[in-house]
Design an enzyme around this catalytic site. Sequence first.
Site, PDB file in Angstrom:
ATOM      1  N   ASP A 205       0.866  -1.180   0.000  1.00  0.00           N
ATOM      2  CA  ASP A 205       0.000   0.000   0.000  1.00  0.00           C
ATOM      3  C   ASP A 205       0.900   1.226   0.000  1.00  0.00           C
ATOM      4  O   ASP A 205       2.131   1.111  -0.031  1.00  0.00           O
ATOM      5  CB  ASP A 205      -0.953   0.005   1.198  1.00  0.00           C
ATOM      6  CG  ASP A 205      -2.309   0.604   0.835  1.00  0.00           C
ATOM      7  OD1 ASP A 205      -2.331   1.799   0.459  1.00  0.00           O
ATOM      8  OD2 ASP A 205      -3.325  -0.102   0.917  1.00  0.00           O
ATOM      9  N   HIS A 280      -2.798   3.169  -4.655  1.00  0.00           N
ATOM     10  CA  HIS A 280      -2.265   2.723  -3.366  1.00  0.00           C
ATOM     11  C   HIS A 280      -0.837   2.200  -3.529  1.00  0.00           C
ATOM     12  O   HIS A 280      -0.467   1.170  -2.939  1.00  0.00           O
ATOM     13  CB  HIS A 280      -3.156   1.637  -2.750  1.00  0.00           C
ATOM     14  CG  HIS A 280      -4.447   2.161  -2.196  1.00  0.00           C
ATOM     15  ND1 HIS A 280      -4.530   2.821  -0.989  1.00  0.00           N
ATOM     16  CD2 HIS A 280      -5.710   2.116  -2.692  1.00  0.00           C
ATOM     17  CE1 HIS A 280      -5.797   3.160  -0.764  1.00  0.00           C
ATOM     18  NE2 HIS A 280      -6.527   2.749  -1.784  1.00  0.00           N
ATOM     19  N   GLU A 345     -10.078   2.506  -5.290  1.00  0.00           N
ATOM     20  CA  GLU A 345      -9.825   3.918  -4.945  1.00  0.00           C
ATOM     21  C   GLU A 345      -8.744   4.559  -5.822  1.00  0.00           C
ATOM     22  O   GLU A 345      -7.819   5.198  -5.327  1.00  0.00           O
ATOM     23  CB  GLU A 345      -9.447   4.025  -3.465  1.00  0.00           C
ATOM     24  CG  GLU A 345     -10.556   3.573  -2.531  1.00  0.00           C
ATOM     25  CD  GLU A 345     -10.178   3.654  -1.068  1.00  0.00           C
ATOM     26  OE1 GLU A 345     -11.072   3.927  -0.237  1.00  0.00           O
ATOM     27  OE2 GLU A 345      -8.998   3.430  -0.736  1.00  0.00           O
TER      28      GLU A 345
END
Length: 778
Positions: A205, A280, A345
Amino acid sequence: MNKTALFLTLFLFLFSCQKQVEVPEISIIPKPVHLKKENSYFKVNKNTQIYIDTNSASLKNIAGFLVASFKKASGFEPEIVSVNDLSQKNNFITFKLSKQKLKNTEAYTLKVDKKGIIVEAETPVGLFYGLQTIYQLMPPEIFSEGNLKLPFAIQAVSIIDYPRFSYRGMHLDVSRHFFSKEFIKKYIDLIALHKMNTFHWHLVDDQGWRVEIKKYPKLTEIGAWRVNRNNVSWRERPPARPGEKATYGGFYTQDDIREIVKYAQDRYITIIPEIEMPAHVLSAIAAYPYLSCTGDSISVPTGGIYQVNAIYCAGRETTFEFLENVLSEVMELFPSHYIHIGGDEANKEPWKKCSYCQKRIKNEGLKNVEELQSYFIKRIEKFLIAHGRELIGWDEILEGGLAPEATVMSWRGIAGGITAAQQGHDVIMTPGEYCYFNHYQGDPRIEPEANRGYTTLKKVYAYEPVPKKLNEEEGKHILGAQANVWTEFILSPEHVEYMVLPRMAALAEVVWSPKDSLNWDDFNKRVQTQFKRYECLGLNYSKGTTVIEIKPVLYQDTMKVELYNERYHPEIHYTLDGTEPTVNSDRYQQPINVSKTLILKAALFENGKMIGLSTERLIAKHKALGAKVHYLSPYKKYTANDSLTLSDGMTGSYFYNDGFWQGFYGTDMEVVLTFPEKLEFTKLSVGFFQKQSSWIFLPKSVAFYVSDDGENFSLLGEIENDISPKEKGVIIKRFVLETGIQKAKYLKVKANALINCPEWHRGAGNKAWVFADEITVD
């Protein structure tokens, strides 16, 4: 004494000894499919032997787990013996591979009688699950170090057991905070204890790259480390300063990973690695800046600091060369069928400005950056399929279409799972509302800081993985469910344990046991024994929320409230005058009558002392109680009491997930209340909530309108907000309008919201929330 009397005395003595044998109550989690209790018991002593019906390594391994448990708990080390014929044997625990077809490959049967215990299964994994059940038939001290006393008795039972779902998973994020190899093994042991079979390992991440990749050493030399800001809350952390040394982090060597994978395999657990893309990935870009659209040098973020360049460049071939090389090494380490690629995302703004990405869009005949993301995911999927693997990702990967082989993890509620199943994709359900174990599980005033959300043990247990909207055929695509543990606020192994236990036990039963066998009261009783097992294992677990739930019960002209706490047989005391309850205050026994507006305070007590803090609620007994509410703007996600929320008499607390705040996302709040007849009133009010760090803001103003026909409305008045959106912390404000004497059949309330987060906010440009509780009419 004659012989008859002596014999009778001896018989009565032996009978009394027999009666004094203590047999542990059956308390198995997850609950078996079929269990029949018999009227006898098996006594385990230092002569008990462990039998296996074949000398296979897998059966020796399973039996070895039991031997190790006995040795650690009591010092007794039973012998493992290969035996085929049990007819002349006594005092044994047997693991036996059966040729009889059972429900599925994870099924087992277990029989306990006075001679011993026999576990049978088609496969070793079934025997392994049978072993977990044997542990739970024993005293909890089997999990202790030196506290198990022999002999002890086990209740005679017959069990037929198998899981409802084939996928039963737990996730752990090791990017936000790194956890040692030893703790990862302990986490795998917890998964095994609860008969779950998948460990989703979130290795990559923004805040850390945790897997060694030989071809790209900077991923762990640079990407695995960040400047330590652990003294600052996750969302408030300032970025690293130039020249500041990155000392916080860590990574797993490839040898570490091979060791952990083998450890999991020995416990019949599959590890699915997650290598995030296309977003990410700041940890990777910090190591190799050419992977981004700009090529700018950056540092690994110190916390939840949002950066718009946190995405791989989808236009450069070097990006795909890098990812294919990384995935090739990952696939050598992990034999799992699935490789998780994230896909969630993704802020695609950099792609709009990138000449390489725009060229890719043109050359591939794509319409926009959304289709470019679909191209990205499909290209990676094709690479994985060519290497005999399947892609799995978060539900955003649905956007733009997928190959039928791809599997979807539905985390943004259940909608993604429904869409995926209807399109023919297999689905793992992991909706945040029920399956995010990084959410608060108790009172946020006393719990460790956690992600927004409120997911209690009872709420997890109430989860049903197959959405009602799916038909029977579509429902077959729901493979199971998984709990996620994101670690932004979880820095230590002990904190991980606290967040997952006992919620893991609740989800384990949801995904294993038959749907119609689930019963909260029964589970709540059994989980008390599970707590003892956790204690013997030295685990840091939660005993459950201390929050008292206050539920309104509305009748025509009367109102009552019910009090509830999820702990086993809770003792609740309360007051109705706003004073703090004590053990001498009224004890809750039945619903409480509410005849006027009042402040109710209630608390949980044990052994004469308050546990946690009291729960306080203003209960508004007003003229519009129970009024029908029509929504001109829809509420979203935070549904509270649905269409009754704004007129049920219940005001919200300082926690927006308490079930009494209703959320509106990226829109004004506009509702109309309909009264049975024209209502006379002199004052109107409505409450709102602000916590700007969670993107929740008070409205700019609130306007009140009245009507006699429901179509033509007149403005009564508008109240301006006098509190800055920059104000930190939790703020509750009631917008009150003194109207003078008025009469109306309809009342419209419109909150003029901040539609998007302000420019100064870290979520600038993204949609904002407005939260409302009760509309009162007096």
